[in-house]
Design a protein around this motif. Structure first.
Motif, PDB file in Angstrom:
ATOM      1  N   ASN A  69      74.265  32.990  52.299  1.00  0.00           N
ATOM      2  CA  ASN A  69      75.394  32.126  51.960  1.00  0.00           C
ATOM      3  C   ASN A  69      75.337  31.668  50.499  1.00  0.00           C
ATOM      4  N   GLY A  70      74.467  32.316  49.736  1.00  0.00           N
ATOM      5  CA  GLY A  70      74.343  31.961  48.329  1.00  0.00           C
ATOM      6  C   GLY A  70      73.523  30.717  48.097  1.00  0.00           C
ATOM      7  N   GLU A  71      72.814  30.269  49.117  1.00  0.00           N
ATOM      8  CA  GLU A  71      72.045  29.027  48.978  1.00  0.00           C
ATOM      9  C   GLU A  71      70.678  29.284  48.368  1.00  0.00           C
ATOM     10  N   SER A  72      70.159  28.270  47.720  1.00  0.00           N
ATOM     11  CA  SER A  72      68.813  28.337  47.156  1.00  0.00           C
ATOM     12  C   SER A  72      68.305  26.915  46.980  1.00  0.00           C
ATOM     13  N   PRO A  73      67.044  26.662  47.335  1.00  0.00           N
ATOM     14  CA  PRO A  73      66.057  27.603  47.868  1.00  0.00           C
ATOM     15  C   PRO A  73      66.396  28.020  49.303  1.00  0.00           C
ATOM     16  N   HIS A  74      65.715  29.074  49.734  1.00  0.00           N
ATOM     17  CA  HIS A  74      65.868  29.511  51.116  1.00  0.00           C
ATOM     18  C   HIS A  74      64.623  30.285  51.510  1.00  0.00           C
ATOM     19  N   ASP A  75      64.516  30.594  52.787  1.00  0.00           N
ATOM     20  CA  ASP A  75      63.349  31.306  53.301  1.00  0.00           C
ATOM     21  C   ASP A  75      63.712  32.571  54.056  1.00  0.00           C
ATOM     22  N   GLY A  76      64.770  33.218  53.587  1.00  0.00           N
ATOM     23  CA  GLY A  76      65.080  34.558  54.054  1.00  0.00           C
ATOM     24  C   GLY A  76      65.240  34.672  55.555  1.00  0.00           C
ATOM     25  N   ASP A  77      64.644  35.717  56.126  1.00  0.00           N
ATOM     26  CA  ASP A  77      64.827  35.996  57.552  1.00  0.00           C
ATOM     27  C   ASP A  77      63.745  35.371  58.407  1.00  0.00           C
ATOM     28  N   PHE A  78      63.039  34.372  57.863  1.00  0.00           N
ATOM     29  CA  PHE A  78      61.991  33.714  58.646  1.00  0.00           C
ATOM     30  C   PHE A  78      62.582  32.941  59.824  1.00  0.00           C
ATOM     31  N   CYS A  79      63.894  32.844  59.888  1.00  0.00           N
ATOM     32  CA  CYS A  79      64.563  32.204  61.018  1.00  0.00           C
ATOM     33  C   CYS A  79      64.770  33.173  62.178  1.00  0.00           C
ATOM     34  N   GLY A  80      64.362  34.420  62.022  1.00  0.00           N
ATOM     35  CA  GLY A  80      64.568  35.429  63.067  1.00  0.00           C
ATOM     36  C   GLY A  80      63.341  35.611  63.921  1.00  0.00           C
ATOM     37  N   ASN A  81      62.985  34.596  64.686  1.00  0.00           N
ATOM     38  CA  ASN A  81      61.736  34.609  65.457  1.00  0.00           C
ATOM     39  C   ASN A  81      61.953  34.690  66.964  1.00  0.00           C
ATOM     40  N   GLY A  82      63.157  34.996  67.396  1.00  0.00           N
ATOM     41  CA  GLY A  82      63.476  34.834  68.798  1.00  0.00           C
ATOM     42  C   GLY A  82      63.054  35.983  69.687  1.00  0.00           C
ATOM     43  N   ILE A  83      62.735  35.630  70.933  1.00  0.00           N
ATOM     44  CA  ILE A  83      62.606  36.661  71.964  1.00  0.00           C
ATOM     45  C   ILE A  83      63.990  37.032  72.494  1.00  0.00           C
ATOM     46  N   TYR A  84      64.992  36.247  72.080  1.00  0.00           N
ATOM     47  CA  TYR A  84      66.393  36.599  72.293  1.00  0.00           C
ATOM     48  C   TYR A  84      67.051  36.745  70.930  1.00  0.00           C
ATOM     49  N   TYR A  85      68.124  37.552  70.891  1.00  0.00           N
ATOM     50  CA  TYR A  85      68.882  37.701  69.664  1.00  0.00           C
ATOM     51  C   TYR A  85      69.703  36.444  69.389  1.00  0.00           C
ATOM     52  N   ALA A  86      70.382  36.438  68.245  1.00  0.00           N
ATOM     53  CA  ALA A  86      71.157  35.273  67.845  1.00  0.00           C
ATOM     54  C   ALA A  86      72.290  34.958  68.816  1.00  0.00           C
ATOM     55  N   ASP A  87      72.826  35.962  69.496  1.00  0.00           N
ATOM     56  CA  ASP A  87      73.868  35.710  70.490  1.00  0.00           C
ATOM     57  C   ASP A  87      73.285  35.403  71.858  1.00  0.00           C
ATOM     58  N   HIS A  88      71.962  35.255  71.925  1.00  0.00           N
ATOM     59  CA  HIS A  88      71.202  34.895  73.120  1.00  0.00           C
ATOM     60  C   HIS A  88      71.157  36.012  74.157  1.00  0.00           C
ATOM     61  N   SER A  89      71.476  37.231  73.751  1.00  0.00           N
ATOM     62  CA  SER A  89      71.198  38.379  74.600  1.00  0.00           C
ATOM     63  C   SER A  89      69.729  38.754  74.440  1.00  0.00           C
ATOM     64  N   GLU A  90      69.218  39.521  75.398  1.00  0.00           N
ATOM     65  CA  GLU A  90      67.789  39.834  75.410  1.00  0.00           C
ATOM     66  C   GLU A  90      67.425  40.804  74.295  1.00  0.00           C
ATOM     67  N   SER A  91      66.338  40.497  73.598  1.00  0.00           N
ATOM     68  CA  SER A  91      65.748  41.471  72.691  1.00  0.00           C
ATOM     69  C   SER A  91      64.747  42.307  73.486  1.00  0.00           C
ATOM     70  N   PRO A  92      64.261  43.417  72.942  1.00  0.00           N
ATOM     71  CA  PRO A  92      63.281  44.223  73.682  1.00  0.00           C
ATOM     72  C   PRO A  92      62.011  43.454  74.042  1.00  0.00           C
ATOM     73  N   LYS A  93      61.731  42.374  73.330  1.00  0.00           N
ATOM     74  CA  LYS A  93      60.507  41.610  73.598  1.00  0.00           C
ATOM     75  C   LYS A  93      60.513  40.943  74.971  1.00  0.00           C
ATOM     76  N   ILE A  94      61.704  40.686  75.503  1.00  0.00           N
ATOM     77  CA  ILE A  94      61.797  40.031  76.810  1.00  0.00           C
ATOM     78  C   ILE A  94      61.137  40.872  77.899  1.00  0.00           C
ATOM     79  N   GLN A  95      61.212  42.178  77.764  1.00  0.00           N
ATOM     80  CA  GLN A  95      60.569  43.058  78.737  1.00  0.00           C
ATOM     81  C   GLN A  95      59.094  42.700  78.900  1.00  0.00           C
ATOM     82  N   GLU A  96      58.427  42.436  77.783  1.00  0.00           N
ATOM     83  CA  GLU A  96      57.011  42.091  77.828  1.00  0.00           C
ATOM     84  C   GLU A  96      56.804  40.669  78.321  1.00  0.00           C
ATOM     85  N   VAL A  97      57.643  39.743  77.876  1.00  0.00           N
ATOM     86  CA  VAL A  97      57.529  38.347  78.314  1.00  0.00           C
ATOM     87  C   VAL A  97      57.637  38.270  79.827  1.00  0.00           C
ATOM     88  N   ARG A  98      58.634  38.930  80.370  1.00  0.00           N
ATOM     89  CA  ARG A  98      58.888  38.867  81.812  1.00  0.00           C
ATOM     90  C   ARG A  98      57.675  39.352  82.601  1.00  0.00           C
TER      91      ARG A  98
END
Length: 1017
Positions: free
Chosen positions: A568-597
């Motif tokens: 969004n043109g902001e600074s400072p920022h920390d890039g994609d460090f916000c992408g830590n989910g076992i679910y995607y941003a739309d809350h659908s399952e990522s492949p990691k859920i297979q292992e969690v389950r």
């Protein structure tokens, strides 16, 4: 009263005229209203408000709160919402650093002045008639970030900070019959913002609901439900204490049990024999109905309150629920969705249903109190909740770790000016949430170091409640170890926890954050759960975290994508460090859920050829509660199925005979068989349909005589003998339905045609086959500097030359009676003393057996993978494989992969991680077909006695690595297949230094990789 910059910058000024915090109950006029879910005492002010934006308080309109101020030309904005998602200011994602860092030089408590986005809100509401005498009208703001001033009809009402807990104001004296004007001014930053340095997007605005609540003349202002369960769990006592305003009385009935009776000092109580105890496995709630009568006995209000009867605490040195040792199989959950932190009850309920289906039993509200409805749903669905105070000051104290700051810089630390606001935040959370059985611990915030102020918060909780107190920060500042009743750590490897417990056994140990699931991650998490199985004092932890925090944006070409820090043109920022989910941003399952389950499942099965052993890791439920289904498959095809009865008590194990028999190997029944033990729901639950599998395990068995897989079936008749053609620049090998061409100029297999049509059939290659040692770096590999350390393998994969340094690559050709073998040996750039041989053995039916041999020099860096890169036409975009799936698996994340036959498109193999990276691989692959829609393509096979790893994606590793977002991936007309000996594990203890475990790395020394491919029609 005017709120000025000095007030915003005063840590001691955090509330003015705000009403005391209280329980989150709602009152109704009668039982019919309760049944409808709508209270006549409450009116929502959610909807469209008038709005004006200013970049700083000094630029905002003065006097806008006046009823005479014309706001007709102001913008419209929805409430609840974040202003940054509606065209004002910009969303800013930062982790540790404060959002103003580097823009203005301010000290803790001070507030940026040149840039402090300020929003002015106006909304009118109508009162049909004046309030009856003695009644009051309360304005309730569920959440405003981060400071708010309130006016009604031009009169100043009050001020509040705190963002994530309600603020209530009595506006009775300022309203009248007819139309009234409500005006709010919201500041993005105040002194309290120094306590809100959580790892999340920085937003502002009215982001939770706004209500008007009418208070009758006799009213329960606060209620406290108490539960005391006997040691033998056979009896319980439920108590109710209320704070009554006005004259009247309180009567309460516990559904199915009876009426509570007075026990002196305003306390009501009732004994419950053989109570049905609340737990994650059986979240049973009793209905407590509270009836409030006025002085004449008339009913003034009716309050529904759900009660969970359970006992939780530290008993015998460990955390126990209803007398049984608990292991947290938890996640951290930011309250975040497609509208940022504006999250509905419906979305929250879907989240909790997803987590129940993933066998998660615990949630930490990282790092602030959630909406009240979250706790109601956690009570209903059964989650053990650590409720966390809105407190994090990571950006102040982290400098201590670099030895360039002193402890005196810490906020809140020992500073007396911060003490009141710290206790206030604890009080606001506790008073609102105290009656929820799902809450098992109170947390004093996150990553705020230590000191006297946080210790005082812990003391406050203990004075109010019996639930244990949690705080991880004393690991960094151990002056007040009494702050936390548990030893809490973040991202400590399992081996470190085991070493800790070897010398310290005074408190239970949990990981409040672990298995940092950034991008393609969550490798090796099974090691933690294995430790929890054998070490009583280690009681599990909470994955970081639930879902990617990302914002839906539009790319220049019009495509939508998920944006992260900096987009969004902001600074400072920390890039994609916000992408830590076992679910995607739309809350659908990522492949990691297979292992969690699979990792968190409550029932495990060890399978032998004629029996299976069930281990019940549940606390209160027998395995008999589930239908046990046993299936037998031969290379992905089911051949038999049966159900069998099991009855394994919680914590026990038992062995049962298989209800079906493996074949004896005669009459063509030999081969590989898989026995799967599945446990399925017998009945529908609140979170899943009947028949849903909640646990499974497999056993794999060979039945002799083993038939050779079709891909290795090579007849030795003269008619299938390949023909060798020795050209001047190329070497050809052909048969009745294929032609292979090896280029002497390129030093590689450059053409493979299959089929009898055209000249030698249809071309299946789009580029020469090459060895590959590289994949697009994962977030974890970037985190520990893998691309810098190991970049030589990237060069070695892209820039090959003959090992003999000749202009004309030397091809070694061997011809036998039924095969032709062509070999090339490559020197590896940047890898002194290293070579890679690619040896192709061509059979008469068109099968090409590939042997890839890597000889490494003495000082080569860690190897990401050993594979071959095969590029096919893009029309070959369908994948069917027999291996571990259906989702991607890796050597340290394969427990959840079931051996079977799976089909998908190649595009579907590309995981939706925020930043494109290595993904889509599968372990345990016996064979795979990559074909077009007519079934034409190639069949890749592992050696008859083994398995390989395999990836099929629309892009090469290099194209994926070059893209920062999925919309930046190039248009492609290729399918890239990478059969591999092994890919390095994805790791995941953390994402800033943790490497895969040694057992999940490619071994040193000489490596040999074998597989075959053949065209199919």
């Amino acid at each position: 009263m005017n709120i000025g910059v000095n007030d915003l910058a005063n840590p001691g000024f955090f509330a003015h005229n705000r009403l005391p915090a209280h329980s989150d109950h709602l009152w109704y006029a009668n039982a019919a209203e309760i049944a409808s879910g709508r209270s006549s005492f409450q009116v929502s002010l959610d909807g469209v408000w008038k709005f004006s934006y200013a970049k700083s308080p000094s630029a905002a309109f003065e006097g806008f709160q006046s009823p005479d101020w014309d706001v007709a030309e102001w913008d419209d904005i929805p409430v609840p919402s974040h202003i940054q998602l509606h065209g004002y200011d910009v969303p800013q994602y930062v982790n540790v650093q404060y959002p103003w860092d580097g823009h203005e030089q301010i000290n803790p408590g001070q507030v940026p002045t040149a840039y402090n986005p300020t929003g002015s809100y106006v909304r009118s509401f109508a009162l049909p008639e004046a309030l009856p005498a003695g009644e009051r009208l309360i304005l309730r703001l569920e959440g405003v970030e981060s400071a708010v001033v309130v006016w009604v009809n031009g009169t100043y009402i009050g001020y509040a900070e705190g963002s994530f807990t309600p603020s209530e104001f009595d506006i009775t004296g300022q309203v009248h019959a007819g139309v009234n004007r409500l005006a709010l001014r919201v500041y993005k930053w105040c002194s309290g913002s120094w306590l809100e340095d959580q790892d999340f997007y920085r937003f502002s605005g009215i982001f939770r609901s706004v209500y008007l609540r009418r208070v009758p003349t006799t009213h329960v202002a606060d209620l406290r439900v108490g539960v005391d369960v006997s040691d033998d769990l056979a009896n319980a006592v439920v108590t109710l204490r209320t704070r009554l305003e006005g004259s009247g009385s309180v009567r309460a009935v516990l559904g199915g049990v009876g009426e509570l009776t007075a026990d002196g000092d305003g306390l009501l109580r009732i004994a419950v024999d053989e109570p049905r105890l609340w737990s994650s496995e059986d979240p049973y709630l009793y209905d407590l109905t509270i009836e409030v009568a006025g002085p004449g006995g008339e009913v003034m209000e009716v309050i529904p309150q759900r009660v969970g009867i359970r006992r939780f605490g530290i008993e015998d040195g460990v955390l126990k629920i209803n007398g049984r040792r608990l292991v947290f199989k938890g996640v951290n959950r930011h309250e975040f969705g497609e509208q940022g932190r504006v999250v509905t009850r419906e979305r929250t309920e879907l989240d909790l249903i997803s987590l129940k289906r993933a066998n998660v039993n615990a949630i930490r509200t990282s790092h602030y109190p959630n909406n009240s409805f979250f706790y109601e749903l956690a009570d209903e669905y059964g989650f053990y909740v650590i409720d966390e105070v809105n407190l994090e000051s990571h950006g102040v104290w982290d400098a201590i770790l670099r030895d360039d700051a002193s402890k005196s810089a810490v906020v809140p630390g020992d500073k007396p000016e911060w003490r009141d606001v710290v206790i206030d935040r604890a009080s606001d959370m506790y008073e609102r949430d105290k009656n929820h059985p799902s809450i098992v611990m109170w947390s004093c915030g996150n990553e705020s170091y230590g000191g006297e102020n946080i210790a005082a918060m812990a003391a406050y909780f203990r004075a109010k409640d019996s639930r244990p107190v949690h705080y991880e920060g004393i690991y960094w500042d151990d002056r007040r170890p009494d702050t936390s009743d548990v030893v809490s750590r973040m991202y400590a490897p399992a081996a470190e926890i085991e070493s800790l417990l070897a010398v310290r056994r005074d408190k239970p140990v949990i990981l409040c954050e672990y298995a940092h699931a950034m991008g393609n991650s969550f490798g090796g998490a099974d090691i933690y759960m294995d430790l929890a199985e054998r070490e009583p004092l280690f009681q599990g932890g909470f994955i970081w975290d639930f879902a990617d925090q990302a914002i839906r944006l539009t790319a220049p070409g019009g495509a939508e994508y998920w944006g992260y820090g900096g987009d969004n043109g902001e600074s400072p920022h920390d890039g994609d460090f916000c992408g830590n989910g076992i679910y995607y941003a739309d809350h659908s399952e990522s492949p990691k859920i297979q292992e969690v389950r699979h990792l968190f499942q409550g029932l495990r099965a060890d399978v032998d050829r004629d029996s299976f052993t069930v281990k019940n890791r549940l606390l209160f439920t027998s395995s008999a509660a589930y239908e046990c289904v046993v299936t037998l498959e031969r290379e992905g095809v089911e051949v038999a199925s049966a159900t069998t009865a099991t009855d394994v008590a919680p914590g026990d194990s038992a062995t049962y005979p298989l209800p079906l028999t493996l074949p004896d190997g005669v009459a063509g029944t030999g081969g590989e068989y898989v026995v799967t033990i599945s446990f399925r729901l017998r009945e529908r639950t609140a979170w899943a349909e009947a028949g849903r599998t909640v646990a499974w395990d497999q056993g794999v068995f060979m039945v002799a005589p083993v038939e050779v897989r079709p891909v290795f079936a090579v007849a030795g008749s003269p008619s299938l003998r390949p023909v060798l053609v020795r050209g001047r620049h190329n070497i050809g090998v052909r048969g009745e339905s294929f032609e292979v061409l090896f280029s002497g100029l390129a030093g590689a297999l450059t053409s493979y045609r299959y089929g009898k049509t055209q000249a030698g059939g249809r071309e299946l290659l789009r580029a020469p086959i090459t060895p590959c040692f590289w994949h697009a770096p994962t977030a974890n590999e970037r985190g520990y500097g893998g691309p810098y350390e190991e970049g030589g393998w990237h060069l070695a994969s892209r820039y090959l030359r003959p090992a003999d340094n000749s202009e004309w690559p030397a091809a070694v050709v061997e011809e036998t009676g039924t095969t032709v073998t062509v070999s090339f040996v490559y020197a590896l750039v940047g890898m002194p003393g290293s070579t890679c041989e690619m040896r192709y053995r061509v059979f008469g039916d068109g099968t090409v057996e590939v042997t890839e041999v890597l000889e490494r020099g003495s000082s080569t860096p860690s190897l990401p993978e050993l594979s071959a890169l095969i590029q096919l036409p893009g029309a070959m975009n369908r994948l069917t494989f027999y291996g571990e799936g259906p989702e991607e698996t890796y050597v340290d994340r394969r427990g959840g992969g079931r051996l079977g036959v799976y089909s998908s498109t190649v595009a579907e193999q590309m995981a939706g991680y925020l930043t494109p990276q290595e993904c889509g691989s599968h372990t345990g692959v016996r064979w795979a077909r990559i074909t077009d829609r007519r079934g034409r393509g190639i069949l890749v096979s592992a050696p008859a006695d083994g398995a390989i790893e395999l990836s099929a994606l629309p892009w090469t590793p290099f194209e994926i690595e070059d893209a920062a977002h999925d919309f930046e991936l190039p248009l492609t007309d290729r399918t890239t297949v990478r059969p591999a000996l092994m890919r390095r594990g994805v790791a995941g203890d953390d994402s800033w230094g943790a490497r895969p475990k040694p057992q999940h790395m490619l071994p040193d020394g000489r490596l040999e990789h074998r597989f075959s491919f053949r065209g199919v029609l």
